[in-house]
Design a protein around this motif. Sequence first.
Motif, mmCIF file in Angstrom:
data_model
loop_
_atom_site.group_PDB
_atom_site.id
_atom_site.type_symbol
_atom_site.label_atom_id
_atom_site.label_comp_id
_atom_site.label_asym_id
_atom_site.label_seq_id
_atom_site.Cartn_x
_atom_site.Cartn_y
_atom_site.Cartn_z
ATOM 1 N N GLY A 1 3.945 -4.458 17.406
ATOM 2 C CA GLY A 1 4.332 -5.653 18.261
ATOM 3 C C GLY A 1 5.575 -5.203 19.044
ATOM 4 O O GLY A 1 6.248 -6.176 19.693
ATOM 5 N N ALA B 1 8.273 -3.374 21.978
ATOM 6 C CA ALA B 1 8.453 -3.100 23.406
ATOM 7 C C ALA B 1 8.074 -1.871 23.901
ATOM 8 O O ALA B 1 7.742 -1.749 24.799
ATOM 9 C CB ALA B 1 9.998 -3.412 23.791
ATOM 10 N N ASP C 1 3.995 -12.563 17.059
ATOM 11 C CA ASP C 1 5.547 -12.767 16.243
ATOM 12 C C ASP C 1 5.626 -14.464 16.600
ATOM 13 O O ASP C 1 5.169 -15.000 17.614
ATOM 14 C CB ASP C 1 6.451 -12.220 16.773
ATOM 15 C CG ASP C 1 6.303 -10.808 16.439
ATOM 16 O OD1 ASP C 1 5.746 -10.415 15.729
ATOM 17 O OD2 ASP C 1 7.698 -9.927 16.887
ATOM 18 N N VAL D 1 10.514 0.405 7.630
ATOM 19 C CA VAL D 1 9.441 -0.216 8.223
ATOM 20 C C VAL D 1 8.149 -0.003 7.041
ATOM 21 O O VAL D 1 7.303 -0.596 7.031
ATOM 22 C CB VAL D 1 9.228 0.319 9.428
ATOM 23 C CG1 VAL D 1 7.952 -0.726 10.108
ATOM 24 C CG2 VAL D 1 10.221 0.206 10.201
HETATM 25 N N1 LIG Z 1 5.623 -7.477 15.563
HETATM 26 C C1 LIG Z 1 6.947 -6.681 15.745
HETATM 27 N N2 LIG Z 1 6.772 -5.505 15.787
HETATM 28 C C2 LIG Z 1 7.975 -4.635 16.351
HETATM 29 C C3 LIG Z 1 8.787 -5.179 17.077
HETATM 30 N N3 LIG Z 1 9.787 -4.264 17.529
HETATM 31 C C4 LIG Z 1 9.136 -3.241 16.866
HETATM 32 N N4 LIG Z 1 8.337 -3.431 16.234
HETATM 33 C C5 LIG Z 1 7.214 -2.374 15.412
HETATM 34 O O1 LIG Z 1 7.998 -1.559 14.540
HETATM 35 C C6 LIG Z 1 7.916 -0.401 14.704
HETATM 36 C C7 LIG Z 1 9.224 0.548 14.898
HETATM 37 O O2 LIG Z 1 9.570 0.302 16.517
HETATM 38 P P1 LIG Z 1 10.500 1.082 17.138
HETATM 39 O O3 LIG Z 1 9.776 2.306 17.499
HETATM 40 O O4 LIG Z 1 11.905 1.070 16.641
HETATM 41 O O5 LIG Z 1 10.566 -0.111 18.522
HETATM 42 P P2 LIG Z 1 9.412 0.126 19.717
HETATM 43 O O6 LIG Z 1 9.855 -1.409 20.474
HETATM 44 O O7 LIG Z 1 8.071 0.339 19.089
HETATM 45 O O8 LIG Z 1 9.819 1.337 20.553
HETATM 46 P P3 LIG Z 1 11.455 1.230 21.358
HETATM 47 O O9 LIG Z 1 11.543 0.097 22.345
HETATM 48 O O10 LIG Z 1 11.311 2.697 22.125
HETATM 49 O O11 LIG Z 1 12.555 1.375 20.268
HETATM 50 C C8 LIG Z 1 6.771 -0.085 15.530
HETATM 51 O O12 LIG Z 1 5.512 0.041 14.948
HETATM 52 C C9 LIG Z 1 6.816 -1.461 16.275
HETATM 53 O O13 LIG Z 1 5.510 -1.637 17.049
HETATM 54 C C10 LIG Z 1 8.766 -6.757 17.328
HETATM 55 O O14 LIG Z 1 9.467 -7.174 18.020
HETATM 56 N N5 LIG Z 1 7.789 -7.438 16.720
#
Ligand SMILES: Nc1nc2c(ncn2[C@@H]2O[C@H](COP(=O)(O)OP(=O)(O)OP(=O)(O)O)[C@@H](O)[C@H]2O)c(=O)[nH]1
Length: 211
Positions: free
Chosen positions: A18, A20, A75, A140
């Motif tokens: 989920g 960005a 979410d 995570v």
């Molecule tokens: N449901 C949900 N999952 C999230 C959210 N933000 C991050 N994740 C998930 O958490 C994991 C780690 O996320 P990150 O790599 O830190 O964030 P990202 O949004 O995927 O990527 P960046 O924007 O480049 O930091 C990934 O599997 C994401 O899909 C959110 O707001 N909601």
Amino acid sequence: MPLTTPERARITAVILAGGAGRRMGGEDKGLLDLAGRSLTAHVLECIRPQVGQVVISANRNAARYARFGVDVIADETPGFQGPLAGIAAALAHIDTPLLLSLPCDTPFPPANLAERLQRQLAATGADLAVVHDGQRLHPVFALLRRSVLPALQAYLASGGRKMHTWIATQRHTTVDFADAATNFDNINTPEQRDRLAARLTGIVSNTTSAP
Ligand SMILES: Nc1nc2c(ncn2[C@@H]2O[C@H](COP(=O)(O)OP(=O)(O)OP(=O)(O)O)[C@@H](O)[C@H]2O)c(=O)[nH]1
């Protein structure tokens, strides 16, 4: 020892997709292609045999995620509030006592991830078991009791978003996966995706050219 069928049945896995994806230029990382399949498909294949059921946490492209044939949960709060928002929505949705969270951007998690987290959660009586790769925590990747939901909702309502900070307030244990550290290599940028894709192609062509 592998988890028994009744032990697996007590665990729902949530694949967090989920985010960005800002470092990926705003792309939906869970649907990114790696070696002919989406990242979510890789993770689903690895985690499905380890648990009783799987759900996907996604905030975009609901119809495409629905094709994986498992529940898709958005979410409760809009605007990409971070992984904890996805975990909270999944905890509210499931009817098993345990939730295994893992990200969509780590295509090859260990085949004994659920087993090792569950064994230590049971042995310590903690509410949360979190992966440590010998160098650092991977918050995570966690096994959580459903009973932590009210504390998590309160943390989010107070404006908290940081996984490390919230976990530190909970009765938690860390599980040492130093032997499998590379299984936690993730993909955040197009360059990381291309590097891993090239490595996988190398493995496939080496395999096919073997006598
Ligand atoms: N449901 C949900 N999952 C999230 C959210 N933000 C991050 N994740 C998930 O958490 C994991 C780690 O996320 P990150 O790599 O830190 O964030 P990202 O949004 O995927 O990527 P960046 O924007 O480049 O930091 C990934 O599997 C994401 O899909 C959110 O707001 N909601």
